[in-house]
Structures are given as structure tokens and as C-alpha cells.
Design a protein around this motif. Structure first.
Motif, PDB file in Angstrom:
ATOM      1  N   ILE A  90       0.805  -1.088  -0.091  1.00  0.00           N
ATOM      2  CA  ILE A  90      -0.138  -0.142  -0.018  1.00  0.00           C
ATOM      3  C   ILE A  90       0.868   1.316   0.168  1.00  0.00           C
ATOM      4  O   ILE A  90       0.348   2.453   0.115  1.00  0.00           O
ATOM      5  CB  ILE A  90      -0.944   0.171   1.369  1.00  0.00           C
ATOM      6  CG1 ILE A  90      -0.257   0.012   2.603  1.00  0.00           C
ATOM      7  CG2 ILE A  90      -2.025  -1.005   1.249  1.00  0.00           C
ATOM      8  CD1 ILE A  90      -0.953   0.214   3.690  1.00  0.00           C
ATOM      9  N   ALA A  91       2.153   1.075  -0.215  1.00  0.00           N
ATOM     10  CA  ALA A  91       2.914   2.273   0.069  1.00  0.00           C
ATOM     11  C   ALA A  91       3.123   3.075  -1.046  1.00  0.00           C
ATOM     12  O   ALA A  91       2.685   2.530  -2.298  1.00  0.00           O
ATOM     13  CB  ALA A  91       4.390   1.703   0.381  1.00  0.00           C
ATOM     14  N   THR A  92       3.058   4.703  -1.054  1.00  0.00           N
ATOM     15  CA  THR A  92       2.994   5.376  -2.129  1.00  0.00           C
ATOM     16  C   THR A  92       4.531   5.136  -2.868  1.00  0.00           C
ATOM     17  O   THR A  92       5.567   5.230  -2.125  1.00  0.00           O
ATOM     18  CB  THR A  92       2.866   6.811  -1.646  1.00  0.00           C
ATOM     19  OG1 THR A  92       1.666   6.809  -1.314  1.00  0.00           O
ATOM     20  CG2 THR A  92       2.897   7.740  -3.145  1.00  0.00           C
ATOM     21  N   LYS A  94       7.996   5.683  -4.659  1.00  0.00           N
ATOM     22  CA  LYS A  94       9.050   6.764  -4.228  1.00  0.00           C
ATOM     23  C   LYS A  94       8.947   7.772  -5.685  1.00  0.00           C
ATOM     24  O   LYS A  94       9.137   8.879  -5.198  1.00  0.00           O
ATOM     25  CB  LYS A  94      10.611   6.052  -4.500  1.00  0.00           C
ATOM     26  CG  LYS A  94      11.492   7.050  -4.281  1.00  0.00           C
ATOM     27  CD  LYS A  94      12.700   6.381  -4.156  1.00  0.00           C
ATOM     28  CE  LYS A  94      13.885   7.416  -3.867  1.00  0.00           C
ATOM     29  NZ  LYS A  94      13.910   8.980  -4.451  1.00  0.00           N
ATOM     30  N   SER A  95       8.619   7.539  -6.563  1.00  0.00           N
ATOM     31  CA  SER A  95       8.626   8.466  -7.826  1.00  0.00           C
ATOM     32  C   SER A  95       7.295   9.550  -7.369  1.00  0.00           C
ATOM     33  O   SER A  95       7.581  10.639  -7.689  1.00  0.00           O
ATOM     34  CB  SER A  95       8.271   7.795  -9.166  1.00  0.00           C
ATOM     35  OG  SER A  95       6.847   7.000  -9.105  1.00  0.00           O
ATOM     36  N   GLU A  96       6.352   8.936  -6.949  1.00  0.00           N
ATOM     37  CA  GLU A  96       5.094   9.685  -6.647  1.00  0.00           C
ATOM     38  C   GLU A  96       5.666  10.738  -5.208  1.00  0.00           C
ATOM     39  O   GLU A  96       5.435  11.805  -5.136  1.00  0.00           O
ATOM     40  CB  GLU A  96       3.845   9.186  -6.210  1.00  0.00           C
ATOM     41  CG  GLU A  96       3.678   8.087  -7.224  1.00  0.00           C
ATOM     42  CD  GLU A  96       3.054   8.549  -8.511  1.00  0.00           C
ATOM     43  OE1 GLU A  96       2.589   9.900  -8.637  1.00  0.00           O
ATOM     44  OE2 GLU A  96       2.547   8.109  -9.413  1.00  0.00           O
ATOM     45  N   ILE A  97       6.281  10.078  -4.535  1.00  0.00           N
ATOM     46  CA  ILE A  97       6.637  10.972  -3.234  1.00  0.00           C
ATOM     47  C   ILE A  97       7.532  11.877  -3.594  1.00  0.00           C
ATOM     48  O   ILE A  97       7.408  13.135  -3.023  1.00  0.00           O
ATOM     49  CB  ILE A  97       7.405   9.960  -2.167  1.00  0.00           C
ATOM     50  CG1 ILE A  97       6.372   9.050  -1.625  1.00  0.00           C
ATOM     51  CG2 ILE A  97       8.268  10.866  -0.908  1.00  0.00           C
ATOM     52  CD1 ILE A  97       5.392   9.538  -0.556  1.00  0.00           C
ATOM     53  N   ASP A  98       8.639  11.415  -4.569  1.00  0.00           N
ATOM     54  CA  ASP A  98       9.546  12.624  -5.105  1.00  0.00           C
ATOM     55  C   ASP A  98       9.035  13.767  -5.683  1.00  0.00           C
ATOM     56  O   ASP A  98       9.091  14.918  -5.494  1.00  0.00           O
ATOM     57  CB  ASP A  98      10.591  12.133  -6.117  1.00  0.00           C
ATOM     58  CG  ASP A  98      11.408  11.134  -5.163  1.00  0.00           C
ATOM     59  OD1 ASP A  98      11.713  11.190  -4.068  1.00  0.00           O
ATOM     60  OD2 ASP A  98      11.958  10.256  -6.041  1.00  0.00           O
ATOM     61  N   LEU A  99       7.669  13.540  -6.446  1.00  0.00           N
ATOM     62  CA  LEU A  99       6.941  14.661  -7.149  1.00  0.00           C
ATOM     63  C   LEU A  99       6.148  15.193  -6.031  1.00  0.00           C
ATOM     64  O   LEU A  99       6.117  16.564  -6.253  1.00  0.00           O
ATOM     65  CB  LEU A  99       5.864  13.786  -8.024  1.00  0.00           C
ATOM     66  CG  LEU A  99       5.124  14.719  -8.955  1.00  0.00           C
ATOM     67  CD1 LEU A  99       5.744  15.654  -9.868  1.00  0.00           C
ATOM     68  CD2 LEU A  99       4.028  14.068  -9.539  1.00  0.00           C
ATOM     69  N   ILE A 100       5.567  14.696  -5.097  1.00  0.00           N
ATOM     70  CA  ILE A 100       4.846  15.468  -4.129  1.00  0.00           C
ATOM     71  C   ILE A 100       6.111  16.355  -3.318  1.00  0.00           C
ATOM     72  O   ILE A 100       5.452  17.557  -3.079  1.00  0.00           O
ATOM     73  CB  ILE A 100       4.409  14.512  -2.991  1.00  0.00           C
ATOM     74  CG1 ILE A 100       3.232  13.802  -3.742  1.00  0.00           C
ATOM     75  CG2 ILE A 100       3.819  15.336  -1.774  1.00  0.00           C
ATOM     76  CD1 ILE A 100       2.569  12.578  -2.946  1.00  0.00           C
ATOM     77  N   LYS A 101       7.190  15.967  -2.931  1.00  0.00           N
ATOM     78  CA  LYS A 101       8.059  16.734  -2.402  1.00  0.00           C
ATOM     79  C   LYS A 101       8.454  18.148  -3.265  1.00  0.00           C
ATOM     80  O   LYS A 101       8.639  19.177  -2.757  1.00  0.00           O
ATOM     81  CB  LYS A 101       9.297  16.046  -2.018  1.00  0.00           C
ATOM     82  CG  LYS A 101       9.238  15.013  -0.721  1.00  0.00           C
ATOM     83  CD  LYS A 101      10.574  14.290  -0.617  1.00  0.00           C
ATOM     84  CE  LYS A 101      10.329  13.189   0.539  1.00  0.00           C
ATOM     85  NZ  LYS A 101      11.367  12.232   0.834  1.00  0.00           N
TER      86      LYS A 101
END
Length: 117
Positions: A90-92, A94-101
Motif C-alpha cells: 500500500i506504500a506510495t 518513491k517516484s510519486e513521493i519525489d513529485l509530491i516533495k
């Protein structure tokens, strides 16, 4: 009511989702503008506080997420709206987390700019 800002392609991405998902996310964002929190909104892990929230909704088309920040006194910034495509866990991703950051940094810069006007 807090101002609403869309960062990057978040508004376009939300518009492409089903009406059911758009309604759920739209209501959560509306509550955030009023200083309230949707029952399903949770702090996004890795962002240090409850200032960055994630809402997850599912329908027969898949699982969708929207991420927004309420860190700023007078505004809500929608950082990302996307369909979760990962089949493992269920983890988001890493590419999505980087975009969010990246988009959070853009929101912070915009908030500073607006507060100095």
C-alpha cells in the motif's frame, strides 16, 4: 475560507477521474478550505507532520489518491492527484513521493510570494 491552489497537473489529473472520485476528493478539499479535516484524510508518512494529508478512494476502476497541504494559514495547496498502479503493498511509490516533495517546495515558494504582496 482558505484560498485553493493547484500545483502542477493536479487539477487536470483530478478532472480525468470518475465523478465518484472527483466528488469525494472535492469534498475533502472543500473541508480543508474551511479548516476541517475529512474523516478519511491521513497524514502522509515521511512529511514530518499532519500538514501534508492524503486521501485514498477506490472504485471498480482502481485506487486513487489525492495529496494536499494545509501547512499555510490562508491557503490549501493540492499537490498531487493520481491513480495508484503499484500491485505490491500500500506504500506510495518513491517516484510519486519525489513529485509530491517537489510540488510542496513549489507551494512553499508560492505561499512566501503571496504573503509578501
Amino acid at each position: 475560507m482558505k484560498s485553493l491552489y493547484w500545483v502542477g497537473s493536479s487539477k487536470k489529473d483530478l478532472r480525468e477521474m470518475s465523478d465518484e472520485i472527483k466528488d469525494a476528493f472535492g469534498f475533502a478539499i472543500f473541508l480543508a478550505q474551511q479548516g476541517q479535516k475529512h474523516d478519511k484524510a491521513k497524514a502522509l508518512k515521511g512529511f514530518g507532520s499532519a500538514g501534508v494529508l492524503e486521501l485514498v478512494e477506490s472504485n471498480q476502476g482502481g485506487t486513487y489518491r489525492t495529496v494536499y497541504t494545509v501547512r499555510f494559514k490562508d491557503a490549501v495547496y493540492v499537490l498531487h492527484c493520481f491513480q495508484k498502479k503499484s500491485k505490491s503493498g500500500i506504500a506510495t511509490p518513491k517516484s510519486e513521493i519525489d513529485l509530491i516533495k517537489t510540488r510542496l517546495k513549489q507551494a512553499e515558494a508560492h505561499a512566501r510570494e503571496v504573503s509578501h504582496e
